[in-house]
Design a protein around this motif. Structure first.
Motif, PDB file in Angstrom:
ATOM      1  N   PHE A  47       0.835  -1.200   0.000  1.00 24.18           N
ATOM      2  CA  PHE A  47       0.000   0.000   0.000  1.00 24.18           C
ATOM      3  C   PHE A  47       0.870   1.250   0.000  1.00 24.18           C
ATOM      4  CE2 PHE A  47      -2.202   3.369   2.369  1.00 24.18           C
ATOM      5  CZ  PHE A  47      -3.251   3.581   1.492  1.00 24.18           C
ATOM      6  N   ALA A  48       1.922   1.245   0.794  1.00 27.57           N
ATOM      7  CA  ALA A  48       2.823   2.410   0.866  1.00 27.57           C
ATOM      8  C   ALA A  48       3.450   2.684  -0.504  1.00 27.57           C
ATOM      9  CB  ALA A  48       3.900   2.181   1.920  1.00 27.57           C
ATOM     10  N   ARG A  49       3.875   1.638  -1.202  1.00 26.20           N
ATOM     11  CA  ARG A  49       4.446   1.833  -2.544  1.00 26.20           C
ATOM     12  C   ARG A  49       3.430   2.489  -3.471  1.00 26.20           C
ATOM     13  NH1 ARG A  49       7.099  -3.504  -2.191  1.00 26.20           N
ATOM     14  NH2 ARG A  49       9.249  -3.021  -1.695  1.00 26.20           N
ATOM     15  N   ASP A  50       2.185   2.028  -3.371  1.00 25.12           N
ATOM     16  CA  ASP A  50       1.138   2.591  -4.224  1.00 25.12           C
ATOM     17  C   ASP A  50       0.863   4.053  -3.886  1.00 25.12           C
ATOM     18  OD1 ASP A  50       0.917   0.162  -5.501  1.00 25.12           O
ATOM     19  OD2 ASP A  50      -0.853  -0.472  -4.380  1.00 25.12           O
ATOM     20  N   ILE A  51       0.881   4.396  -2.626  1.00 27.30           N
ATOM     21  CA  ILE A  51       0.538   5.755  -2.207  1.00 27.30           C
ATOM     22  C   ILE A  51       1.687   6.735  -2.496  1.00 27.30           C
ATOM     23  CG2 ILE A  51       1.282   5.846   0.193  1.00 27.30           C
ATOM     24  CD1 ILE A  51      -2.159   6.845  -1.006  1.00 27.30           C
ATOM     25  N   LEU A  52       2.894   6.229  -2.716  1.00 25.09           N
ATOM     26  CA  LEU A  52       4.023   7.116  -3.032  1.00 25.09           C
ATOM     27  C   LEU A  52       3.769   7.917  -4.301  1.00 25.09           C
ATOM     28  CD1 LEU A  52       7.178   4.971  -2.182  1.00 25.09           C
ATOM     29  CD2 LEU A  52       6.152   6.821  -0.855  1.00 25.09           C
ATOM     30  N   SER A  53       3.117   7.322  -5.279  1.00 27.89           N
ATOM     31  CA  SER A  53       2.839   8.063  -6.519  1.00 27.89           C
ATOM     32  C   SER A  53       1.864   9.206  -6.252  1.00 27.89           C
ATOM     33  CB  SER A  53       2.315   7.137  -7.614  1.00 27.89           C
ATOM     34  OG  SER A  53       1.077   6.588  -7.243  1.00 27.89           O
ATOM     35  N   VAL A  54       0.934   8.997  -5.327  1.00 25.70           N
ATOM     36  CA  VAL A  54       0.013  10.071  -4.950  1.00 25.70           C
ATOM     37  C   VAL A  54       0.795  11.205  -4.288  1.00 25.70           C
ATOM     38  CG1 VAL A  54      -1.968  10.678  -3.497  1.00 25.70           C
ATOM     39  CG2 VAL A  54      -1.925   8.483  -4.708  1.00 25.70           C
ATOM     40  N   ALA A  55       1.699  10.858  -3.389  1.00 23.47           N
ATOM     41  CA  ALA A  55       2.531  11.867  -2.721  1.00 23.47           C
ATOM     42  C   ALA A  55       3.401  12.604  -3.740  1.00 23.47           C
ATOM     43  CB  ALA A  55       3.404  11.215  -1.647  1.00 23.47           C
ATOM     44  N   GLY A  64      30.706  10.200  -8.756  1.00 25.56           N
ATOM     45  CA  GLY A  64      29.928   9.310  -7.896  1.00 25.56           C
ATOM     46  C   GLY A  64      29.046  10.048  -6.901  1.00 25.56           C
ATOM     47  N   THR A  65      29.185  11.379  -6.851  1.00 27.18           N
ATOM     48  CA  THR A  65      28.347  12.174  -5.951  1.00 27.18           C
ATOM     49  C   THR A  65      27.014  12.447  -6.641  1.00 27.18           C
ATOM     50  OG1 THR A  65      30.295  13.250  -5.017  1.00 27.18           O
ATOM     51  CG2 THR A  65      28.183  14.347  -4.670  1.00 27.18           C
ATOM     52  N   ILE A  66      25.946  12.392  -5.880  1.00 25.13           N
ATOM     53  CA  ILE A  66      24.615  12.648  -6.431  1.00 25.13           C
ATOM     54  C   ILE A  66      24.420  14.152  -6.556  1.00 25.13           C
ATOM     55  CG2 ILE A  66      22.135  12.416  -6.027  1.00 25.13           C
ATOM     56  CD1 ILE A  66      22.848   9.766  -4.550  1.00 25.13           C
ATOM     57  N   VAL A  67      24.153  14.597  -7.789  1.00 18.85           N
ATOM     58  CA  VAL A  67      23.990  16.034  -8.042  1.00 18.85           C
ATOM     59  C   VAL A  67      22.576  16.383  -8.502  1.00 18.85           C
ATOM     60  CG1 VAL A  67      26.434  16.469  -8.506  1.00 18.85           C
ATOM     61  CG2 VAL A  67      24.915  15.758 -10.380  1.00 18.85           C
ATOM     62  N   GLN A  68      21.758  15.373  -8.761  1.00 14.62           N
ATOM     63  CA  GLN A  68      20.396  15.627  -9.222  1.00 14.62           C
ATOM     64  C   GLN A  68      19.498  14.500  -8.707  1.00 14.62           C
ATOM     65  OE1 GLN A  68      20.136  15.734 -13.480  1.00 14.62           O
ATOM     66  NE2 GLN A  68      17.975  16.311 -13.489  1.00 14.62           N
ATOM     67  N   GLU A  69      18.290  14.881  -8.255  1.00 18.96           N
ATOM     68  CA  GLU A  69      17.325  13.884  -7.797  1.00 18.96           C
ATOM     69  C   GLU A  69      16.067  14.015  -8.651  1.00 18.96           C
ATOM     70  OE1 GLU A  69      15.991  12.322  -3.504  1.00 18.96           O
ATOM     71  OE2 GLU A  69      15.413  14.404  -3.877  1.00 18.96           O
ATOM     72  N   MET A  70      15.762  12.965  -9.381  1.00 19.47           N
ATOM     73  CA  MET A  70      14.594  12.984 -10.248  1.00 19.47           C
ATOM     74  C   MET A  70      13.348  12.453  -9.550  1.00 19.47           C
ATOM     75  SD  MET A  70      16.802  11.844 -13.459  1.00 19.47           S
ATOM     76  CE  MET A  70      17.951  11.204 -12.311  1.00 19.47           C
ATOM     77  N   GLN A  71      13.548  11.532  -8.627  1.00 21.11           N
ATOM     78  CA  GLN A  71      12.425  10.998  -7.862  1.00 21.11           C
ATOM     79  C   GLN A  71      12.932  10.647  -6.461  1.00 21.11           C
ATOM     80  OE1 GLN A  71      10.751   7.085  -8.902  1.00 21.11           O
ATOM     81  NE2 GLN A  71       8.751   8.103  -8.970  1.00 21.11           N
ATOM     82  N   ASN A  96       2.722  13.112  -6.945  1.00 18.44           N
ATOM     83  CA  ASN A  96       1.868  14.011  -7.720  1.00 18.44           C
ATOM     84  C   ASN A  96       1.473  15.239  -6.916  1.00 18.44           C
ATOM     85  OD1 ASN A  96       1.919  12.455 -10.039  1.00 18.44           O
ATOM     86  ND2 ASN A  96       0.146  11.254  -9.420  1.00 18.44           N
ATOM     87  N   LEU A  97       1.218  15.071  -5.638  1.00 16.76           N
ATOM     88  CA  LEU A  97       0.888  16.206  -4.779  1.00 16.76           C
ATOM     89  C   LEU A  97       2.083  17.157  -4.683  1.00 16.76           C
ATOM     90  CD1 LEU A  97      -1.094  17.600  -2.892  1.00 16.76           C
ATOM     91  CD2 LEU A  97      -0.219  16.156  -1.046  1.00 16.76           C
ATOM     92  N   THR A  98       3.256  16.620  -4.525  1.00 21.32           N
ATOM     93  CA  THR A  98       4.470  17.449  -4.456  1.00 21.32           C
ATOM     94  C   THR A  98       4.667  18.209  -5.761  1.00 21.32           C
ATOM     95  OG1 THR A  98       5.492  15.906  -2.908  1.00 21.32           O
ATOM     96  CG2 THR A  98       6.974  17.391  -4.096  1.00 21.32           C
ATOM     97  N   ARG A  99       4.497  17.529  -6.888  1.00 21.86           N
ATOM     98  CA  ARG A  99       4.634  18.204  -8.186  1.00 21.86           C
ATOM     99  C   ARG A  99       3.587  19.308  -8.343  1.00 21.86           C
ATOM    100  NH1 ARG A  99       6.628  13.158  -9.813  1.00 21.86           N
ATOM    101  NH2 ARG A  99       4.648  12.171 -10.292  1.00 21.86           N
ATOM    102  N   ALA A 100       2.367  19.047  -7.889  1.00 18.53           N
ATOM    103  CA  ALA A 100       1.305  20.063  -7.979  1.00 18.53           C
ATOM    104  C   ALA A 100       1.664  21.292  -7.152  1.00 18.53           C
ATOM    105  CB  ALA A 100      -0.025  19.478  -7.507  1.00 18.53           C
ATOM    106  N   GLY A 103      -0.352  17.975   1.880  1.00 17.15           N
ATOM    107  CA  GLY A 103       1.049  17.537   1.819  1.00 17.15           C
ATOM    108  C   GLY A 103       1.612  17.274   3.209  1.00 17.15           C
ATOM    109  N   ARG A 104       1.319  18.167   4.165  1.00 18.98           N
ATOM    110  CA  ARG A 104       1.793  17.966   5.539  1.00 18.98           C
ATOM    111  C   ARG A 104       1.161  16.718   6.159  1.00 18.98           C
ATOM    112  NH1 ARG A 104       1.114  23.518   5.550  1.00 18.98           N
ATOM    113  NH2 ARG A 104      -0.891  23.332   6.634  1.00 18.98           N
ATOM    114  N   GLU A 105      -0.100  16.491   5.867  1.00 22.22           N
ATOM    115  CA  GLU A 105      -0.786  15.316   6.410  1.00 22.22           C
ATOM    116  C   GLU A 105      -0.190  14.021   5.841  1.00 22.22           C
ATOM    117  OE1 GLU A 105      -3.258  13.065   8.777  1.00 22.22           O
ATOM    118  OE2 GLU A 105      -2.782  15.194   8.895  1.00 22.22           O
ATOM    119  N   VAL A 106       0.121  14.012   4.563  1.00 22.57           N
ATOM    120  CA  VAL A 106       0.766  12.833   3.962  1.00 22.57           C
ATOM    121  C   VAL A 106       2.103  12.570   4.657  1.00 22.57           C
ATOM    122  CG1 VAL A 106       1.887  11.967   1.861  1.00 22.57           C
ATOM    123  CG2 VAL A 106      -0.395  12.959   1.732  1.00 22.57           C
TER     124      VAL A 106
END
Length: 180
Positions: free
Chosen positions: A72-80, A151-158, A82-86, A111-114
């Motif tokens: 369920f948590a994996r499924d709800i991550l996409s909702v979170a 090897g350092t992370i410079v961008q986060e896509m998801q 989309n809310l962040t992108r909005a 967003g805070r509630e999620v």
């Protein structure tokens, strides 16, 4: 050499028992003590096995309770996501506009509630930017020419997430490579 038949062996044993009753009783006691020792050992092994099975069952039950919400948590991550992108897509000038103020406040509260629900259930974000690539938590999607150490992370896509101590979803990231 001739084999002694079972009947001959029994007759010899009976003859020895009649000739020396103390010796026969001693042999019988020794045999019974050996059988008792074997039975005790078998009981100890059975008790240890039962204890191991009980421990495994308790651990599996605890894991099931702890990680029951994983799918369920994996499924709800996409909702979170989309809310962040909005929220990120709302221009700053519209955030102050009275027409959109209620919408923006509602989305922020959602967003805070999620985030609060995630915290209550042990779901945490994986930090990525500026860290070294960890294949157990990050999924490198591309290499970016950068002044940062390779090897350092410079961008986060998801954003990636953990549920307690287990990976829920890896962070999809861009990793620095040398400018050569």
């Amino acid at each position: 050499m001739e084999d002694i038949s079972t009947t001959d062996a029994k007759a010899l044993r009976d003859e020895t028992a009649h000739a020396s009753p103390e010796l026969a009783e001693h042999d019988r006691a020794a045999r019974l003590e050996g059988e008792l020792a074997e039975a005790r050992q078998a009981v100890l092994y059975a008790q240890a096995e039962v204890q191991n099975v009980r421990r495994r069952a308790e651990k599996e039950a605890a894991d099931a309770r702890t990680y029951a919400a994983t799918a369920f948590a994996r499924d709800i991550l996409s909702v979170a996501d989309n809310l962040t992108r909005a929220l990120q897509a709302i221009p700053e000038e519209l955030r102050g506009d009275d027409k959109f103020k209620g919408l923006v406040i509602g989305l922020d509260a959602t967003g805070r509630e999620v985030e609060s629900v995630f915290q209550r259930h042990g779901i945490t974000k994986i930090s990525a930017l500026g860290e070294g690539l960890d294949p157990n938590r990050h999924q490198a999607m591309l290499e970016v020419p950068s002044d940062a150490a390779p090897g350092t992370i410079v961008q986060e896509m998801q954003t990636g997430y953990m549920i307690r101590d287990r990976l829920l979803r890896p962070a999809m990231v861009g990793v620095a490579r040398s400018l050569d």
